[in-house]
Scaffold this motif. Structure first.
Motif, short mmCIF file in Angstrom:
data_model
loop_
_atom_site.label_atom_id
_atom_site.label_comp_id
_atom_site.label_asym_id
_atom_site.label_seq_id
_atom_site.Cartn_x
_atom_site.Cartn_y
_atom_site.Cartn_z
N LEU A 131 43.87 41.50 40.07
CA LEU A 131 44.31 41.41 41.41
C LEU A 131 43.49 40.55 42.21
N TYR A 132 43.73 39.93 43.43
CA TYR A 132 42.74 39.17 44.24
C TYR A 132 43.32 39.35 45.65
N PHE A 133 42.10 39.96 46.24
CA PHE A 133 42.22 40.42 47.69
C PHE A 133 41.44 39.36 48.62
N ARG A 134 42.39 38.98 49.77
CA ARG A 134 41.66 38.03 50.60
C ARG A 134 41.19 38.85 51.84
N ASN A 135 40.06 38.85 52.23
CA ASN A 135 39.67 39.29 53.28
C ASN A 135 39.87 38.85 54.51
N ARG A 136 40.52 39.44 55.30
CA ARG A 136 41.50 39.01 56.71
C ARG A 136 40.21 39.28 57.83
N GLY A 137 39.18 39.68 57.65
CA GLY A 137 38.25 39.81 58.78
C GLY A 137 37.66 41.42 58.90
N GLY A 182 36.26 43.36 56.99
CA GLY A 182 36.34 44.25 56.04
C GLY A 182 37.81 44.65 55.61
N ARG A 183 38.88 44.24 56.13
CA ARG A 183 40.05 44.38 55.92
C ARG A 183 40.73 43.58 54.99
N PHE A 184 41.24 43.92 53.82
CA PHE A 184 42.05 43.05 52.91
C PHE A 184 43.46 42.96 52.59
N GLU A 185 43.87 41.96 52.10
CA GLU A 185 45.23 42.06 51.59
C GLU A 185 45.33 41.35 50.23
N GLU A 186 46.26 41.87 49.32
CA GLU A 186 46.40 41.42 47.94
C GLU A 186 47.17 40.10 47.95
N ALA A 187 46.77 39.09 47.35
CA ALA A 187 47.36 37.93 47.44
C ALA A 187 47.40 37.14 46.09
N ALA A 188 47.20 37.86 44.75
CA ALA A 188 47.07 37.18 43.55
C ALA A 188 48.55 36.27 43.32
N VAL A 189 49.71 36.68 43.53
CA VAL A 189 50.92 35.98 43.35
C VAL A 189 50.83 34.65 44.24
N ARG A 190 50.52 34.82 45.48
CA ARG A 190 50.49 33.75 46.40
C ARG A 190 49.32 32.81 46.01
N PRO A 216 33.80 37.32 52.69
CA PRO A 216 33.68 37.38 51.06
C PRO A 216 34.96 37.99 50.54
N ASP A 217 36.01 37.42 49.84
CA ASP A 217 36.92 38.03 49.25
C ASP A 217 36.78 38.54 47.86
N LEU A 218 37.58 39.17 47.17
CA LEU A 218 37.64 40.11 45.98
C LEU A 218 38.65 39.80 44.97
N TYR A 219 37.76 39.43 43.64
CA TYR A 219 38.72 39.37 42.50
C TYR A 219 38.47 40.61 41.74
N LEU A 220 39.51 41.35 41.14
CA LEU A 220 39.25 42.46 40.57
C LEU A 220 39.86 42.36 39.07
N ALA A 221 38.93 42.28 38.17
CA ALA A 221 39.60 42.15 36.75
C ALA A 221 39.85 43.53 36.14
N ARG A 222 41.04 43.51 35.52
CA ARG A 222 41.48 44.79 34.91
C ARG A 222 42.20 44.66 33.59
#
Length: 557
Positions: free
Chosen positions: A131-137, A139-147, A120-126
């Motif tokens: 922000l949009y965080f891709r799950n890299r496996g 339970g570790r995430f990277e922020e990738a909204a711009v990409r 599961p990936d995460l979209y964070l409404a603020r």
């Protein structure tokens, strides 16, 4: 193909009681949002999530934080928190390791497999760029909204992931609330100006800003298709949103819960566009034809007729509304008939329709709490009459700031009775409830609750149901459908009864629930059958499933 995941035991039934075990379980999280002015930013958020982020089969907890800084200011702030479930009702603070310790004014979240890689990936409404965080496996995430070409810059609130075009990947709908920046500019950036005093922090003081729909292109990027799809809803001050097939045509529709403006229902036409059927459907206004102060929502089959009904939570002076689905996308206001009309004192937010007592029908949990920290400072006589829309009265602002939550038990026919007095100590303590999510946190077969307390500690309400009736938890693995089965409708058959559930991503109030379906079967002890209606259109039937366990069903096998 059915893959057994876990076996647990229990017989009988009883009244569910709930105990707050957050502290002993290791969830030590305190929400903080406040500049000391009771801004609409301070008192609206925030949400939470119960989702397995690391793939170990246990539900992890994600809790959103606000800010103690003035809007648009940079500086040290409080992070959101991720607590990984280590099993046995033991959680570990994994915020730093996960990369999810975002700061700023977080409001809502949704977690599901947006990129189709199995986690599961995460979209964070603020308030401010989302922000949009891709799950890299793991339970570790990277922020990738711009990409990903995501990141609505407005005052975002609720959000859902769903496959509106049935192409096999998850699209995103983001509900936006009000135009706070317009008011900030009008006040010259001065939060102590008259523009921000007293009742002027109520939603009537702000303009709506419209919401947004983002189509998943399947390559890690999204495209804003709001205008072409017809779902902008520019006048709506939207907080909660739901995605489900309300008219039974196979395509997920959108419902929007709006604060002091009419609620919206958009029928998915199946060609990439939606039709506004809000007024026609009977879900836009209350029984007297007035807009309500709507915040949260839940959807499910409350009356056993195998379609999705809607519960919308509202401001003080207004009952939480039950819209009963009459078929074909038409609804009736069944609030009074369902026994919910008397619950008018609290300010209601998070909502969950879940089988609290495992008797087979959906019960209702509502998280309550007022919006003004010092109600005496907001003297009722200072509120002009034309600031009291819908069923609001000056008495709506005379209740307690901290309020108790409510549990309504379903009699099986869609009539509810307030069982809060019997539901244990967790329903006797008052706090400022906001987001809520339900899931089987301790994997004992019954459903627990995670609740966010605005400017207070998070609560994990363990369901201590006496010897448990039969139950079943189902996760899905899509192939042509979204990877985690979001949007799939499951129809269980146990004896002569049938039960309807959906795998949902988003809902309640600014929150996200487990990517699985949960059934209680009451006194039924034999095997059950499942029919899975996948978003791809495939209908899959599995017979002879034993209960009191978790299973996974793979699309087409």
């Amino acid at each position: 193909m059915i893959l057994p995941l876990l076996l647990a035991h229990g017989t009988g039934g009883g009244v569910p009681t709930f105990h707050d075990v957050a502290e002993e379980a290791g969830i030590r999280f305190v929400h903080r949002a406040g500049t000391g002015r009771d801004l609409i930013l301070d008192m609206t958020g925030a949400g939470c999530a119960l989702v397995d982020v690391d793939g170990d089969g246990d539900l992890d907890a994600y809790l959103l934080n606000g800010s103690q800084l003035e809007p648009r200011r940079e500086g040290a702030d409080l992070p959101n928190g991720l607590f990984r479930n280590e099993g046995g009702l033991r959680f570990r603070d994994a915020t730093a390791d996960s990369g999810l310790g975002a700061t700023g004014w977080s409001m809502g979240c949704v977690l599901a497999d947006a990129d189709g890689d199995g986690d599961p990936d995460l979209y964070l409404a603020r308030y401010g760029p989302d922000l949009y965080f891709r799950n890299r496996g793991g339970g570790r995430f990277e922020e990738a909204a711009v990409r990903a070409r995501l990141g609505d810059p407005r005052f975002s609130a609720g959000c859902v992931l769903f496959d509106y075009d049935r192409d096999g990947d998850l699209d995103l709908f983001v509900a936006n609330y009000v135009d706070f920046d317009e008011r900030l500019r009008k006040a010259g950036g001065d939060l102590d100006a008259e523009e921000f005093a007293g009742y002027r922090q109520l939603p009537q003081s702000f303009s709506g800003v419209g919401s947004s729909l983002w189509r998943n292109e399947g390559d890690g990027t999204f495209t804003d298709v709001t205008a072409g799809a017809g779902v902008a809803w520019p006048e709506g001050k939207t907080l909660g949103t739901a995605a489900a097939d309300f008219d039974g045509d196979g395509f997920d529709d959108l419902y929007l819960a709006c604060d002091t403006t009419p609620n919206g229902l958009f029928r998915n036409l199946g060609d990439g566009t939606f039709e506004d059927v809000s007024l026609w459907s009977g879900t836009a206004l209350d029984a007297a034809g007035r807009p309500q102060g709507s915040m949260g929502l839940a959807w499910g089959d409350v009356d056993g007729d195998l379609d999705f009904d809607l519960v919308v939570t509202n401001f003080a002076g207004e009952p939480d509304t039950l819209y009963r689905n009459l078929g074909g996308g038409s609804f009736e206001d069944a609030t009074a008939a369902a026994g919910l009309a008397s619950a008018v004192e609290p300010v209601a937010w998070g909502a969950e329709l879940f089988d609290a007592d495992l008797d087979g029908d959906l019960d209702l949990f509502v998280a309550n709490g007022h919006v003004i920290g010092n109600l005496k400072r907001l003297a009722a006589k200072t509120i002009p009459e034309d600031w009291l829309p819908g069923a609001f009265t000056r008495a709506s602002f005379s209740g307690s700031f901290r309020q108790t939550n409510v549990l309504h038990l379903n009699d099986g026919a869609g009539r509810f009775a307030d069982a809060s007095a019997r539901a244990g100590p967790a329903f006797r303590e008052a706090y400022v409830g906001r987001g809520a999510a339900c899931g089987d946190v301790d994997r004992d077969g019954d459903l627990d609750l995670l609740v966010l307390d605005c400017n207070g500690p998070a609560r994990l309400l363990r369901n201590d149901l006496p010897p448990r009736p039969a139950w079943l938890e189902v996760s899905l693995r899509g192939r042509r459908s979204p990877r985690d089965g979001v949007g799939a409708v499951l129809l269980a058959r146990a004896g002569q009864r049938r039960y309807l559930r959906q795998v949902q991503a988003g809902g309640s109030f600014l929150s996200s629930k487990p990517l699985e379906a949960h059934f209680g079967f009451g006194a039924h002890e034999g095997p059950v059958a499942l029919e899975v209606r996948w978003p791809s259109g495939l209908v899959q039937v599995v017979e002879g499933i034993s209960t009191r366990r978790r299973i996974e069903i793979v699309e087409g096998e």
